[in-house]
Design an enzyme around this catalytic site. Structure first.
Site, PDB file in Angstrom:
ATOM      1  N   ASN A 124      -8.178  -8.216   1.735  1.00 34.26           N
ATOM      2  CA  ASN A 124      -6.913  -7.907   2.405  1.00 34.26           C
ATOM      3  C   ASN A 124      -6.507  -6.479   2.054  1.00 34.26           C
ATOM      4  OD1 ASN A 124      -4.276  -7.709   3.304  1.00 34.26           O
ATOM      5  ND2 ASN A 124      -3.868  -9.880   2.926  1.00 34.26           N
ATOM      6  N   ASP A 125      -6.877  -5.566   2.932  1.00 33.68           N
ATOM      7  CA  ASP A 125      -6.643  -4.137   2.694  1.00 33.68           C
ATOM      8  C   ASP A 125      -5.189  -3.810   2.410  1.00 33.68           C
ATOM      9  OD1 ASP A 125      -9.179  -2.959   3.058  1.00 33.68           O
ATOM     10  OD2 ASP A 125      -9.015  -3.276   5.213  1.00 33.68           O
ATOM     11  N   CYS A 126      -4.330  -4.691   2.853  1.00 31.91           N
ATOM     12  CA  CYS A 126      -2.906  -4.372   2.798  1.00 31.91           C
ATOM     13  C   CYS A 126      -2.203  -4.982   1.599  1.00 31.91           C
ATOM     14  CB  CYS A 126      -2.234  -4.840   4.082  1.00 31.91           C
ATOM     15  SG  CYS A 126      -3.015  -4.103   5.499  1.00 31.91           S
ATOM     16  N   ASN A 150      -1.688  -4.306  -1.688  1.00 30.35           N
ATOM     17  CA  ASN A 150      -1.907  -3.173  -2.596  1.00 30.35           C
ATOM     18  C   ASN A 150      -1.060  -3.391  -3.839  1.00 30.35           C
ATOM     19  OD1 ASN A 150      -1.384  -1.579   0.459  1.00 30.35           O
ATOM     20  ND2 ASN A 150      -3.415  -1.957  -0.385  1.00 30.35           N
TER      21      ASN A 150
END
Ligand code: BGC
Ligand code: NOJ
Length: 812
Positions: free
Chosen positions: A483-485, A487
């Site tokens: 999940n790149d988002c 963070n």
């Protein structure tokens, strides 16, 4: 509502109106020359790399939609003019049809009783697009018609082309020779490459300067030359070079004229210096043009292309009682897997071709759905990807396809990346039985002086996880996992600072339960692979690390009713009942269950029930719930999305497949298949007005239940959804699984099913597998009969004789 229909016999989707809810596109080419083409012939072409070798120009986010560029044709008939694909002229047509097929698109349009049919394709082993144009006079009087072609050249580097006007408006160079328009602008360093647009007939005129063709304030809808019915014979000198032919024809009633246009790309050896500035060696272009001197040549190449696709798609053929499932499995999902394999996430109508190259994570996952089609290309790709790995096992997150070099601007530290490499290699070995790939000397960061065998790259991938554990013994997430988002190391004391920063108060300790779950699943596969190559010590070590990780997950990764998602940089739970929003996330449920966590004590089932209850909607499973309604700096980009979109509670089709796989692992075939049908595009064809995107390919995401536009899809084509859903349906649900020692039959299907047949080509043999379900169960093969002989267990042994074998697997 539908805007077309499936023609399964021809493997086509037939679009019956040009005004689909959004441009519905197709891809041409699957080797080195690629094109995107919409149902009204918009789109563009490039060679290998959508950023660095863009051949034709396309304006993204253009108004009106999809008029940013294309390969356009115009018919001129005594003062009237139109485009057979409707756009760009947008004149009303008597009839219109677009057929998107496997690597080709045919668009037909009729006006003034003149019908025009254009078939666009990239022939096999050919660096160019062929357009076969057939014009027919269906009226009862003779007609004098003109046919104009048009496309606009991109000055090679699409990014620079879009920005660097101070330079680019002075560099354009073309040359016209007979019916061929050459584009030979140099791009900064001198490269010996050029493009051309040809037609196999004498021309009445041409234009190669865009402004001359469309008029300084004109548009593609009514180009000055077409309105006048007359080319200007303009020769571009800087500004915007284009290519347009004008052909004149006399057509008697019922008469037909046919032409072949070629948009080609040529790369001469760089050392082969051009004689002097602007003089190009045209030998290769002339040979390409000669290859398609007649329409019969084009027909033959198209037939070859179709035969090739028939061959590729014959490797997995399902016969079930459900038409939608058959077309999904046999045609469109496999086709999309090829496209995602070729393009990763670089160029679509949602990816501009300049933002991203090949993703380390993405391309590894693409192999899962593609490897059975052309294993040799999967092998080559695996080595390319692994060559960008770093010595500590980490990876560049992306690389450029043309240079195959890791992208420094994006860097690495996505700590899930290394594990996907193991998964891809295992899939390759299971498909092919080719263990020699493990011996290939593979560089780190493309530096051959530090090459080691691929097997060692896998070890470093595995170790990268255990060398980077956090306070709970769970894997550190790094910049983000899948999940790149998400963070979680994004805490920043500077207001307004980017969420991608890795500065954190306590020193980057955020941990990912998803990576932990991946580790239990993929680490287990790594151990089996090591066993197969006789490295028992490594297998034992891997198993024990995986066992340890399972314990950690059950201790600190279990929230009570589901697996938590992560610990943030402050050690607080993410994806827990304790959280205000984002109490449950989908990713860790899928991977922890696939990795065998909570199977014995019922927690896996409990987690999956929570998924259904909290994340389920009629259009698929949302990623998390409740959606974030405010920005949470500790979580980063995920909370910047409005509720229900993208990673913030959107229906991310990619990870819906993990739940299908997990449900299959726990034997709940009904649920697995139900989830499958909720997002499979062919099952959503009837709601195209809501869904809006192509009913033949998966989108990355549809708006979730919290969004106003619930069910509306975005980001079609380039998504890991393609490969994962193919894995889910073909291997986990229908249960035809390549394994190290043979083809394993392990279905998890709806109880109501009586059975189905799958023809599977595997390591050169062809298995005709009939699955029978007389007792209406979901899981469990009770007998396996191969070529009339009962076989113990559920793995079909290898024959390696290149022959057909019949298999009857009875469940119950
Ligand atoms: C998107 C992600 C995507 C990432 C890639 C984000 O903005 O939401 O889906 O993976 O960008 O850079
Ligand atoms: C799309 C990216 O291409 C993929 O790598 C990522 O895992 C998903 N978005 C989820 O963020």
């Amino acid at each position: 509502m539908k805007f077309g229909y499936f023609d399964d016999v021809n493997k086509e989707y037939v679009i019956t109106t040009p005004t689909t809810p959004y441009p519905w596109i197709n891809y041409l080419g699957s080797q080195e020359f690629f094109s995107l083409i919409s149902n009204t012939a918009g789109g563009y072409s490039f060679y290998k790399d959508a950023k660095l070798r863009r051949i034709t120009r396309f304006r993204y986010n253009n108004v009106p939609l999809d008029l940013g560029g294309g390969r356009y044709y115009y018919l001129y008939d005594e003062g009237d003019f139109w485009s057979p694909g409707w756009a760009p002229a947008k004149k009303e047509l008597q009839s219109y049809e677009c057929r998107h097929g496997m690597g080709y698109t045919t668009i037909k349009g009729k006006r003034n009783d003149v019908s025009t049919e254009v078939t666009f394709f990239v022939p096999l082993n050919f660096n160019g697009e062929v357009h076969k144009v057939v014009v027919k006079n269906e009226s009862d009087k003779a007609k004098t018609l003109k046919l104009f072609s048009f496309l606009e050249w991109c000055l090679w580097n699409a990014d620079d082309d879009d920005r660097n006007f101070q330079r680019n408006f002075s560099t354009g160079e073309v040359e016209i020779k007979g019916s061929v328009i050459y584009h030979k602008t140099e791009y900064k360093e001198r490269r010996n490459h050029y493009a051309f647009f040809s037609v196999n007939a004498p021309i009445a005129g041409f234009d190669s300067d865009r402004e001359s063709f469309i008029g300084t304030y004109g548009g593609f809808d009514a180009p000055k030359a077409v309105v006048a019915g007359q080319s200007n014979n303009s020769v571009a000198d800087g500004w915007s070079p284009c290519a347009s032919h004008c052909l004149e024809m006399e057509l008697q009633p019922g008469e037909t004229k046919e032409y072949v246009f070629i948009l080609g790309y040529v790369e001469n050896p760089v050392e082969d210096k051009w004689e002097s500035k602007g003089v190009i060696n045209k030998t290769k272009a002339e040979a390409m043009i000669a290859q398609f001197a007649t329409t019969a040549d084009a027909d033959k190449a198209l037939a070859e292309l179709k035969a090739d696709w028939d061959r590729l798609l014959s490797k997995y053929i399902l016969e079930s009682g459900e038409e939608k499932l058959n077309r999904q499995v046999n045609i469109w999902n496999q086709y999309q897997c090829m496209v995602t394999f070729n393009l990763s996430r670089s160029a679509s109508y949602f990816e501009s071709g300049v933002g991203r190259g090949m993703g380390f994570r993405d391309s590894n996952q693409d192999i899962l759905g593609f490897v059975h089609q052309i294993p040799d290309r999967a092998r080559e790709r695996i080595i390319d990807i692994a060559s960008t790995q770093l010595q500590d096992g980490g990876a560049y997150h992306q690389y450029q396809p043309l240079t195959k070099r890791g992208n420094d601007a994006i860097g690495g530290n996505f700590n899930d990346d290394p594990l996907w490499l193991i998964l891809a290699v295992v899939a390759y070995v299971k498909e092919t039985g080719d263990y020699s790939i493990l011996d290939v000397m593979t560089p780190f960061d493309n530096d051959m002086s530090v090459a080691t065998p691929l097997k060692d790259h896998l070890k470093r991938s595995f170790d990268h996880v255990i060398n980077n554990l956090g306070p709970h013994g769970l894997p550190l997430i790094g910049r983000a996992d899948w999940n790149d988002c998400l963070n979680l190391n994004c805490f920043s004391t500077e207001p307004g600072e980017s969420f991608q920063t890795t500065t954190s108060k306590d020193g980057r300790v955020a941990e990912s339960v998803m990576i932990a779950g991946m580790f239990t699943y993929i680490g287990g596969l790594y151990a089996r692979l090591m066993e197969k190559v006789g490295d028992m010590d490594e297998a034992k070590r891997a198993d024990s690390e995986v066992d340890k990780m399972r314990e950690v997950i059950m201790k600190d990764g279990w929230d009570g009713k589901w697996f938590i998602r992560a610990y943030d940089d402050f050690g607080k739970k993410v994806g827990s009942e304790e959280c205000e929003e984002g109490k449950i996330f989908i990713e860790s449920q899928g991977f922890c269950v696939m990795g065998g966590c909570g199977i014995e004590d019922g927690k896996a089932i409990e987690a999956l029930d929570s998924v259904e209850e909290r994340l389920g909607t009629k259009y698929g499973l949302v990623l998390n719930n409740p959606a974030f309604t405010r920005y949470v700096v500790e979580y980063g980009e995920i909370s910047t999305y409005p509720a229900g979109y993208k990673e913030n509670a959107g229906i991310f089709c990619h990870n819906n497949a993990w739940i299908m796989c997990a449900e299959a692992c726990v034997g709940r075939g009904d649920k697995a298949y139900d989830y499958y049908t909720r997002i499979a595009p062919a099952f959503l064809e009837d709601i195209s007005e809501i869904h809006r995107l192509e009913p033949y390919v998966y989108p990355q995401m549809a708006a979730g239940k919290d969004a106003r536009r619930f069910g509306e899809a975005k980001n079609s084509w380039l998504t890991g959804t393609a490969s994962w859903n193919f894995v889910a349906i073909s291997q986990f649900i229908l249960g035809i699984q390549p394994d190290f020692d043979g083809l394993k039959i392990d279905p998890a299907i709806p109880k109501a099913w009586d059975g189905y047949k799958v023809t599977r080509e595997f390591r050169g043999d062809i298995f005709e597998v009939e699955v029978k379900n007389p007792n209406h169960v979901s899981k469990g093969v009770s007998s396996l009969v191969v070529d009339g002989k009962e076989v113990a267990g559920n793995v079909i042994p290898m024959f390696n004789d290149g022959k057909r074998h019949t298999v009857v697997a009875t469940m119950g």
